[in-house]
Design a protein around this motif. Sequence first.
Motif, mmCIF file in Angstrom:
data_model
loop_
_atom_site.group_PDB
_atom_site.id
_atom_site.type_symbol
_atom_site.label_atom_id
_atom_site.label_comp_id
_atom_site.label_asym_id
_atom_site.label_seq_id
_atom_site.Cartn_x
_atom_site.Cartn_y
_atom_site.Cartn_z
ATOM 1 N N PRO A 71 63.471 79.396 32.606
ATOM 2 C CA PRO A 71 62.190 78.539 32.335
ATOM 3 C C PRO A 71 62.357 77.011 33.021
ATOM 4 O O PRO A 71 63.640 76.909 33.447
ATOM 5 N N LYS A 72 61.392 76.505 33.432
ATOM 6 C CA LYS A 72 61.350 75.386 34.448
ATOM 7 C C LYS A 72 62.295 74.321 33.840
ATOM 8 O O LYS A 72 63.136 73.660 34.423
ATOM 9 N N VAL A 92 56.823 82.395 38.490
ATOM 10 C CA VAL A 92 55.865 83.103 37.587
ATOM 11 C C VAL A 92 55.189 82.342 36.706
ATOM 12 O O VAL A 92 55.715 81.501 35.987
ATOM 13 N N THR A 93 53.840 82.285 37.115
ATOM 14 C CA THR A 93 52.933 81.478 36.165
ATOM 15 C C THR A 93 51.908 82.199 35.082
ATOM 16 O O THR A 93 51.317 81.591 34.419
ATOM 17 N N LEU A 115 51.172 81.279 31.390
ATOM 18 C CA LEU A 115 52.370 80.894 30.702
ATOM 19 C C LEU A 115 52.423 79.390 30.558
ATOM 20 O O LEU A 115 51.976 78.534 30.983
ATOM 21 N N GLU A 118 56.425 77.688 33.341
ATOM 22 C CA GLU A 118 56.551 78.300 34.224
ATOM 23 C C GLU A 118 57.950 78.927 34.120
ATOM 24 O O GLU A 118 59.138 78.264 33.800
ATOM 25 N N LEU A 119 58.179 80.291 34.837
ATOM 26 C CA LEU A 119 59.517 80.916 34.705
ATOM 27 C C LEU A 119 59.848 80.886 36.334
ATOM 28 O O LEU A 119 59.096 81.335 37.335
ATOM 29 N N ILE A 120 61.084 80.553 36.551
ATOM 30 C CA ILE A 120 61.462 80.580 38.146
ATOM 31 C C ILE A 120 62.191 81.789 38.092
ATOM 32 O O ILE A 120 63.274 82.140 37.400
ATOM 33 N N ILE B 91 53.548 87.596 36.950
ATOM 34 C CA ILE B 91 52.992 87.464 38.242
ATOM 35 C C ILE B 91 53.725 86.264 38.877
ATOM 36 O O ILE B 91 53.637 85.064 38.233
ATOM 37 N N VAL B 92 53.923 86.454 40.151
ATOM 38 C CA VAL B 92 54.362 85.097 40.788
ATOM 39 C C VAL B 92 53.295 84.737 41.416
ATOM 40 O O VAL B 92 52.656 85.459 42.526
ATOM 41 N N THR B 93 52.894 83.387 41.522
ATOM 42 C CA THR B 93 51.687 83.041 42.294
ATOM 43 C C THR B 93 52.064 81.674 43.272
ATOM 44 O O THR B 93 51.289 81.434 44.231
ATOM 45 N N VAL B 109 55.149 72.754 39.590
ATOM 46 C CA VAL B 109 54.821 73.546 40.552
ATOM 47 C C VAL B 109 53.872 72.920 41.787
ATOM 48 O O VAL B 109 53.010 72.176 41.473
#
Lengths: 492, 492
Positions: A71-72, A92-93, A115, A118-120, B91-93, B109
């Motif tokens: 997680p960010k 990942v958003t 989300l 955001e997940l890195i 999903i990676v954006t 981001v």
Amino acid sequence: MSKNLTKRLEDYSKWYNELVVKADLAENSGVRGCMVIKPYGYAIWEKMQAELDRMFKETGHSNAYFPLFVPKSMFEAEEKNAEGFAKECAIVTHYRLKNDPDKPGKLMVDPNAKLEEELIVRPTSEAIIWSTYKNWVQSYRDLPLLINQWANVVRWEMRTRLFLRTAEFLWQEGHTAHATKAEAIAESEKMMNVYADFAENFMAIPVIKGLKTETERFAGAEETYCIEALMQDGKALQAGTSHFLGQNFAKAFDVKFANQEGKQEHVWGTSWGVSTRLMGALVMTHSDDNGLVLPPNLAPIQVVIVPIFKTDEEFEKISAVANDLAAQFRKMRISVKYDDRTTQKPGFKFAEWELKGVPVRIAIGPKDLENGTFEVARRDTLTKEAKSADGIADYVNGLLSQIQDDLFAKALQYRDTHITEVSNFEEFKEVLEGKGGFIAAHWDGTAETEEKIKELTKATIRCIALDRKEEAGSCVFTGKPSVGRVLFAKAY
Amino acid sequence: MSKNLTKRLEDYSKWYNELVVKADLAENSGVRGCMVIKPYGYAIWEKMQAELDRMFKETGHSNAYFPLFVPKSMFEAEEKNAEGFAKECAIVTHYRLKNDPDKPGKLMVDPNAKLEEELIVRPTSEAIIWSTYKNWVQSYRDLPLLINQWANVVRWEMRTRLFLRTAEFLWQEGHTAHATKAEAIAESEKMMNVYADFAENFMAIPVIKGLKTETERFAGAEETYCIEALMQDGKALQAGTSHFLGQNFAKAFDVKFANQEGKQEHVWGTSWGVSTRLMGALVMTHSDDNGLVLPPNLAPIQVVIVPIFKTDEEFEKISAVANDLAAQFRKMRISVKYDDRTTQKPGFKFAEWELKGVPVRIAIGPKDLENGTFEVARRDTLTKEAKSADGIADYVNGLLSQIQDDLFAKALQYRDTHITEVSNFEEFKEVLEGKGGFIAAHWDGTAETEEKIKELTKATIRCIALDRKEEAGSCVFTGKPSVGRVLFAKAY
């Protein structure tokens, strides 16, 4: 087959790219910057994994597995580490696709499935692992924590090359926590030594053990130990790193323990890793214009047997002998393939196994059966000789050890003749553009000078060798005083 | 330790959740739905991997590695597969973070680093692999392709449970390509059999081999073979699936080959996988109110030796005997731990190793030394007996085999007494809410009826057993004709 391979002297970089694909090690995928590791390449990686894993366990480490995503807010907790990786990470958003109303049969990101945080995709796992260690460590009795993980990581590199630099790669990452600074430093050094041992005794690649300068240090580390290898084109390759993290991550994630006196202290950390990049180092250290040359200790196939025959009767007789020989090898734990394809001629087979770097080839023809001999060929030297069938398995077993040693000796000889001491910047540039390799030069110890030399020459300080001798001198660039030489090189 | 574990009869679900954490198998992480697999849990997974990997290689498969990401256009190419996974994918954006100008020390981001095409984190790899196979297959000589991958995958599950259902999990996925339909079907069946063999002989879990109904089939498959196990609470657990893909992916990704007559044909595919979910099955099949019960074939520690002493002198004498015994075990490839901690009492150690499911515990006290005996305790039956030191290693070796067999027999006995034939819907519901387990019932073959029964009872058709007998009957719900019984159950 090998005829189509670009020569190293013509274009080393092209030779490498072609060889990796033609020898069936890996190829580019339909996903930007990501590779497909093909079965033959993966078989080599599996052998590397098996040896490294054994070495990690013998030094007291256990494997575990931590999440792919960070997680960010967790990612940014250790600021230097975050800063170091923020510019090249996959984020990942959203968590759902839906049918695209405008394009039948197509999908689109569902804007309602965003989300909250955001997940890195992990570029390295310090953050997620230290956030876990917080709950695992209460007392000095919980230490040391000695854990390793085999995993994939993602770094959004813009220019990628198979194995050497890919957006996704496979690696292992060790993450340890200790009660004292001295113990953590000893662990960092121990793992650097494990990597050096592996590089030299399995990959047959001589390495220089050293420390990185501050500029080249891992983001978030107090000190980075490394092993540096030299490729055949005179460029260096960092083959493994081991970081002493101080208390940086312990402080960022509040990982404390009660010491023997019951006082709370932050723990001390290390992390260390090697990756599929080692595959690139392996290829570039030993291979030649005919294809791969693999050290026997990592070759998926150590011996290939090729029958040479005209008639079915000959084929049958040779096969009986070959199968018997293969059985002898297997008993000695030598991995062997009897190439009994009838769809290909011996010449084609020779070239194919040469391209794939099988260390020893044994050819058996009708005359060999008459004479009680085999033709034994070495891949590394491209030499061959007739050998009596008596004691052949023992002979080949010894030959495999010999090849392993010879590959290392050859690489060492190359490396040692490519460490050049220079005393001024003209010489520095001359050697760099000439024979290349490591340049041992005095440096004034500043990041500024390091940066300027890099701008002017593309050479970086690969490491401050652990065994360098103390020697007063003046910086090759600024003339300021220096206490010893450091190793510069252009690098992968 | 075990005192704090909830009893199975009180709350089976809570018992499971507690046990997984307390026995150090896994825990929830700071990342939604993702687990941390702890060293002890991972050691069991490593043993599973080693056996499965050996079985895959013995059946002709090679390992390889394909990218983590699937571009959206590739993901959507096989429509049914895409539809099946679209609703639950990460999903990676974007590919870069930057400093948040409004929040010092925080990252955000970078809106300028948006990907042209979104990347899906693989929920399964058919799409990426078949897009690669397109280039690997030209002629019938390139077939079959028999490839397996060990990897992590992500499915955005809303309700997660350690091992059983997690957003990220570890698994293996085999992907094969064949020249004929018959060969692909034979491969699907072969791998189902490999899974059944592994489940029964290593995990000691009896399984029913069968086919899924269309509703339960893998998205994009023509047929899904499965192995179904039964947990101690009467709920079923799908332990592995093997899919016959027909030519669906070959058509979606245009994978063709020239057959022996030179004619172009689409290839036939299979895929098959088992995951860390098996860890959940292992725990729920054998464990009890005192903790884990591990089958010896997968236990990271098969035998633990605990010394019982009062004085240093006793400890020393016992340790000499224990170390000698441990050495004998190691020679027989029995994995053994001598628990010589002086910080914990024997009772604590007994409870800890009971919780962790070590199959055999040997206690050695001063009286044992006098009498030349050891106290040997079985984890599965919680029984113990004094055994003569003579031939103890052989005895324990035999005992481990016996425990493995007994665990399977016990689970089989439970499973077999929990398959109930019912002839009407009242009975169906009664059994389901009573003893649970598999309900063998006639079904009219329609997805509608299947759906209605699921709505009313939460039971689904686990499989149409491969060995079911043909038997005319009428559907338990609609009364329409049926040709044989199918197995319903509530499932994990």
